[in-house]
Structures are given as C-alpha cells and as structure tokens.
Design an enzyme around this catalytic site. Structure first.
Site, short mmCIF file in Angstrom:
data_model
loop_
_atom_site.label_atom_id
_atom_site.label_comp_id
_atom_site.label_asym_id
_atom_site.label_seq_id
_atom_site.Cartn_x
_atom_site.Cartn_y
_atom_site.Cartn_z
N SER A 1 -14.54 -27.06 -32.35
CA SER A 1 -13.26 -27.18 -31.64
C SER A 1 -12.27 -26.13 -32.14
O SER A 1 -12.50 -25.43 -33.07
CB SER A 1 -12.68 -28.57 -31.83
OG SER A 1 -12.55 -28.87 -33.20
N LYS B 1 -21.36 -14.59 -47.52
CA LYS B 1 -20.60 -15.65 -46.88
C LYS B 1 -21.44 -16.91 -46.92
O LYS B 1 -22.67 -16.87 -46.92
CB LYS B 1 -20.21 -15.27 -45.44
CG LYS B 1 -21.35 -15.14 -44.44
CD LYS B 1 -21.91 -16.42 -43.84
CE LYS B 1 -20.83 -17.31 -43.29
NZ LYS B 1 -21.45 -18.61 -42.76
N THR C 1 -16.97 -17.49 -41.95
CA THR C 1 -16.81 -18.50 -40.90
C THR C 1 -15.86 -19.58 -41.44
O THR C 1 -14.66 -19.43 -41.38
CB THR C 1 -18.17 -19.10 -40.47
OG1 THR C 1 -18.90 -19.52 -41.62
CG2 THR C 1 -18.97 -18.08 -39.69
N ASN D 1 -16.81 -30.50 -40.47
CA ASN D 1 -18.01 -30.43 -39.64
C ASN D 1 -17.90 -31.26 -38.38
O ASN D 1 -18.57 -30.99 -37.39
CB ASN D 1 -19.23 -30.83 -40.47
CG ASN D 1 -19.65 -29.70 -41.38
OD1 ASN D 1 -20.29 -28.74 -40.94
ND2 ASN D 1 -19.26 -29.76 -42.63
N GLU E 1 -17.91 -26.45 -48.15
CA GLU E 1 -16.95 -27.03 -47.20
C GLU E 1 -16.34 -28.31 -47.77
O GLU E 1 -17.04 -29.27 -48.07
CB GLU E 1 -17.65 -27.31 -45.87
CG GLU E 1 -17.97 -26.04 -45.12
CD GLU E 1 -18.78 -26.26 -43.86
OE1 GLU E 1 -18.83 -25.32 -43.05
OE2 GLU E 1 -19.36 -27.34 -43.69
N THR F 1 -26.93 -21.56 -44.82
CA THR F 1 -26.26 -20.75 -43.81
C THR F 1 -25.43 -19.73 -44.54
O THR F 1 -24.23 -19.78 -44.62
CB THR F 1 -25.42 -21.57 -42.83
OG1 THR F 1 -25.16 -20.77 -41.70
CG2 THR F 1 -24.12 -22.01 -43.34
#
Length: 407
Positions: free
Chosen positions: A407, A179, A153, A402, A276, A190
């Site tokens: 979007s 992942k 992702t 985040n 991230e 996640t």
C-alpha cells in the site's frame, strides 16, 4: 592488515556509480548502476529458492558463460519475480539497453531487481531511467551514496563498507553495498549485496573464496524465516591495481580473504540490524558442539525462534526458550553439560551452568537486554564445533510493515 576507510561501491580504481529516482517508486530513488572501465571477473551466489526471479536466471547464465562484466544495473520497487516470460524479456531489455549505452555486450551486464513480487515491470519508465543514469556515472562519494540509496526498499539506512590494504606495496580497495530488511533467512534472503575490488584475482579463486565466506556470513543471518526469490551476492574484481594475481596459499591470498570476509560480514550484520521493525541486533555463538554443522544448526534454530525473538523484544531473560530452540535444532547434545550466557555493553550474566539454572538478578538481566546489541552464548562441552550467526528481535512493527507492504 586492512583498514576501514570512508568510501562507497565506486571507491576501487576504475569503478563509477550512480543512483536516481526514475519513477518506479512514488518518490524515492529506485535505479542504480555500477560500471567498471576495466571489465571484471565476477563471482556470484544466489537464492536457494526454487522460484527464482528473472535477474537471478540471467546472472547465473552470465556467470556460467565465463564472460567478464562491465556493469550492474539495479532497480528497486519491483522484483521482476513471478512475472513469466515477459519478466525474462524485460530483464534482457534492461541488460541490452545498458550494454548499448556503455558499449559492451549484454552478457557483460548483470541485473538485479528488488521490490514487490508478481507485478509486471514498468519498462517505459525503466528504459528512460537507464538513458538518464548512464551520464550520471561518477567516481565521487556522492554518486556512490546515491547508488546505495537507490537499491533500498523497506531499509531504514544505507548499508555500505569500504576497506583498504596493501599487496606488493600497492593499495587494494574492497567496497560493498547491500540492501535487505525483511524476507531474511539462512540460505540467503531478500537481500542484494554488491562488492567491488581493484585486486587482481581469477574467477576460480574469487568464486571459491566467496562460496566459503557466504556460508559464514549471509547464510548465518535471519530476520523472519522467509527465503526470497531475488537474493544474490555479486562481486566484481577488475584487476586495475596490477599486482601479481592472487593465488591460494600466499600471503596476498590471506590478506585479501581477511578483508573480503570483513566486508561481507559487515554487510550481513547491517542487514539484520535493519530487520523490519527490529530494535535489537542479536548474535548467537555456539561452541563445543559435535561439529561445525551441528553448531550452525543450533545457531540458526535459536535465531529463528519467534519465542526467543519476542522475549528479547520484551527484554525478558527467558533463557529457557533459547535452550528449547537449541534442543529442537536436530543437533545432538547433553542438556546437563550446557552453559548459557546473555551479554551486551551493559554487562554479562550466566544463566545456566552444566545444565543447572543459576539464580540471577532480574534487574541486571533487564539492564543487559535493554541494549541495542545482545549476545547469546552457549557452550555444549561435546566437541570442537563452533559457529556464530546474527538476527534480530520480532516487534509489533514487523507485522505493521508487512501488512501494509503493497500500500
């Protein structure tokens, strides 16, 4: 002794894989499949979140049924979480559709989904994709790589590992792909992790081994303190090599567990390295705690401290934040016994000795903290408990990623 080799999730004997773009995402690969021609024993661990996605509920039922598994179908771009009864039905459709094409029972198919929560699954797209991906299943590295790409992702790189070793003169392979980048926290994240092996091992032995290893790998990582709805580790062992079944207390068990641990630790560390917006992989090691439980409490407290994470992002040797985080962990220790070090490939520096601060070179500290991988070590002098965990720094980019996720 195992060796790391090139290879992907389809490297063990009897496994095939594929990955492709089906249309769930705007452009990137979003559908993966792993298949074994020898139905496999399965071991699983799942998220501790009370809110569990439809695939987690399905896979728990498959695992508890005792059925052997022939395939895993994975989509990215949609988590199929918080999607109500329709989400449960959609998940079953994915398993049933896959089973029909592979000539196995729906209960022999595991399902995994990752992506946005609370959005209905685009089932027309997914069903068409399943039709298209089955003929693509192959044993070659290109197909294995495509599968690893399709489960991503916000990940910035594929996370894979493959090792080989021998049991009774026969070559055994363990391969994995995972992942995970955000919503990563102790007690899983996640993250999706898939591991395959051609070893002969019972469900009971494999499950107990995975449970033990999970506590020291996936449950010792953190990116941002959020525990997700879809987290799972799925392990398939198809027994294709044909050696004597692995039993506890044997050399074969020890050899398998050593390699199996390495695979899961590597995947867990790759996940936090790709946190991230992360710039640095952080390892926290605690020794001399009263017991292992308290050592883990301290490790997790330091890893999840936003003040520690931001200091390391700024390459600031603000070691007081580390001691502070250890202090509110709930573990008991005497601050006047603590030794503390920072280290990296640029060197090592001690900052605290028996609770007394040490005058150190700020320039040398900055040089150490400029590295991509940083280690923090605490020695408590209280007992025999020790633990290690992994996390990352916290950057401006994390907020940007985040803030714009949908979007």
């Amino acid at each position: 002794m195992f060796k790391v080799i090139p290879g992907y999730i389809n490297k063990p004997v009897g496994f095939k894989a594929a990955g492709m773009f089906s249309g769930i995402k705007k452009a990137k690969k979003d559908l993966a499949m792993v298949y074994t021609s020898y139905p496999a024993e399965v071991a699983c661990v799942f998220t501790t979140n009370v809110v569990k996605a439809a695939p987690v509920l399905w896979n728990k039922n498959v695992y508890e049924s005792g059925e052997k598994v022939s395939a895993i179908v994975v989509n990215s771009g949609n988590a199929n979480a918080c999607t109500g009864l329709q989400g449960i039905a959609d998940n079953e459709t994915m398993a049933t559709k896959t089973a029909a094409l592979l000539d196995c029972k729906p209960s022999g198919v595991l399902v995994a989904s990752t992506g946005v929560i609370g959005v209905p699954m685009p089932m027309t797209v997914i069903e068409k994709g399943i039709d298209q991906i089955v003929p693509k299943l192959k044993e070659d590295d290109a197909s294995g790589l495509e599968a690893a790409e399709a489960i991503m992702t916000t990940d910035t790189f594929t996370k894979t590992i493959c090792v080989q070793f021998e049991i009774e003169g026969k070559t055994v392979t363990i391969s994995g792909m995972s992942k995970g980048s955000g919503m990563i926290h102790p007690n899983m994240a996640t993250m999706l992790s898939f591991v395959t092996t051609d070893a002969v091992i019972s469900k009971a032995v494999l499950s107990q081994m995975l449970k033990e290893i999970n506590e020291d790998t996936y449950n010792m990582i953190s990116v941002d303190g959020d525990t997700s709805t879809n987290d799972m580790v799925l392990v398939l062992a198809n027994g294709a090599v044909g050696h004597t079944p692995i039993a506890t207390g044997t050399p074969a068990y020890d050899a398998f567990k050593e390699a199996f641990y390495y695979v899961h630790e590597t995947l867990a560390k790759q996940i936090v390295k790709d946190g991230e917006g992360a710039n640095k992989l952080i390892e926290v090691a605690v020794e001399g705690a009263n017991n292992t439980i308290e050592a883990k409490q301290i490790v997790k407290s330091v890893l999840t401290s936003n003040l520690v994470k931001t200091a390391l992002f700024g390459e600031d040797a603000n070691w007081g934040r580390v001691l502070c985080a250890a202090g509110y962990s709930g573990a008991a220790f005497d601050p006047m016994k603590v030794d503390l070090w920072f280290s990296s490939e640029q060197g090592k520096i001690q900052l605290l000795a028996k609770g007394e601060p040490i005058v150190f070179s700020e320039d040398k500290a900055a040089e150490i903290l400029s590295a991509d991988e940083i280690k923090i070590a605490l020695a408590l002098q209280e007992g025999e408990g020790s633990a290690v965990g992994w996390g990352c720094d916290l950057s401006y980019e994390y907020v940007k990623i985040n803030g714009e996720y949908r979007s």
